[in-house]
Design a protein around this motif. Sequence first.
Motif, PDB file in Angstrom:
ATOM      1  N   UNK A   1     -99.650 -83.550  27.287  1.00  0.00           N
ATOM      2  CA  UNK A   1     -99.030 -82.003  26.716  1.00  0.00           C
ATOM      3  C   UNK A   1     -99.809 -80.816  27.055  1.00  0.00           C
ATOM      4  N   UNK A   2    -101.181 -81.119  27.752  1.00  0.00           N
ATOM      5  CA  UNK A   2    -101.808 -80.292  28.168  1.00  0.00           C
ATOM      6  C   UNK A   2    -102.372 -79.410  27.106  1.00  0.00           C
ATOM      7  N   UNK A   3    -102.803 -79.679  26.042  1.00  0.00           N
ATOM      8  CA  UNK A   3    -103.188 -78.919  24.750  1.00  0.00           C
ATOM      9  C   UNK A   3    -104.551 -79.309  24.276  1.00  0.00           C
TER      10      UNK A   3
ATOM     11  N   UNK B   1    -104.555 -74.863  21.730  1.00  0.00           N
ATOM     12  CA  UNK B   1    -104.424 -74.024  23.196  1.00  0.00           C
ATOM     13  C   UNK B   1    -103.603 -75.002  24.023  1.00  0.00           C
ATOM     14  N   UNK B   2    -102.381 -74.298  24.505  1.00  0.00           N
ATOM     15  CA  UNK B   2    -101.513 -75.237  25.476  1.00  0.00           C
ATOM     16  C   UNK B   2    -101.549 -74.436  26.764  1.00  0.00           C
ATOM     17  N   UNK B   3    -101.808 -75.265  27.893  1.00  0.00           N
ATOM     18  CA  UNK B   3    -101.883 -74.648  28.930  1.00  0.00           C
ATOM     19  C   UNK B   3    -100.430 -74.997  29.779  1.00  0.00           C
ATOM     20  N   UNK B   4    -100.036 -73.950  30.242  1.00  0.00           N
ATOM     21  CA  UNK B   4     -98.661 -73.861  31.008  1.00  0.00           C
ATOM     22  C   UNK B   4     -98.610 -74.348  32.316  1.00  0.00           C
TER      23      UNK B   4
ATOM     24  N   UNK C   1     -99.979 -71.872  35.298  1.00  0.00           N
ATOM     25  CA  UNK C   1    -101.498 -71.273  35.182  1.00  0.00           C
ATOM     26  C   UNK C   1    -101.862 -70.551  33.777  1.00  0.00           C
ATOM     27  N   UNK C   2    -100.973 -69.964  32.994  1.00  0.00           N
ATOM     28  CA  UNK C   2    -100.930 -69.255  31.833  1.00  0.00           C
ATOM     29  C   UNK C   2    -101.441 -70.190  30.783  1.00  0.00           C
ATOM     30  N   UNK C   3    -101.763 -69.718  29.516  1.00  0.00           N
ATOM     31  CA  UNK C   3    -101.727 -70.433  28.409  1.00  0.00           C
ATOM     32  C   UNK C   3    -101.370 -69.692  27.077  1.00  0.00           C
TER      33      UNK C   3
END
Length: 70
Positions: A41-43, A55-58, A61-63
């Motif tokens: 989930x890139x968190x 913190x979640x990375x989208x 390239x943003x978060x």
Amino acid sequence: MKPIFFGSSVTYKFRFEKEVNPMEVIKNGKGKTVCRADGSSKSVEIIHKHYKTTITFLSNGKYTITNTKI
């Protein structure tokens, strides 16, 4: 917990399988938990003094940062 049944048709024994949290615990050099991370989930989740910061990375390239009192 999910029950798992095994044994013969006459006798059944029960064993419980612990559900696994997908977040991996990250520890520092002293063995203290610093945060928990989840690659799928890139968190990253940080809990400190009754506050949880996620913190979640989208994919662009943003978060995003989410703060929650626990």
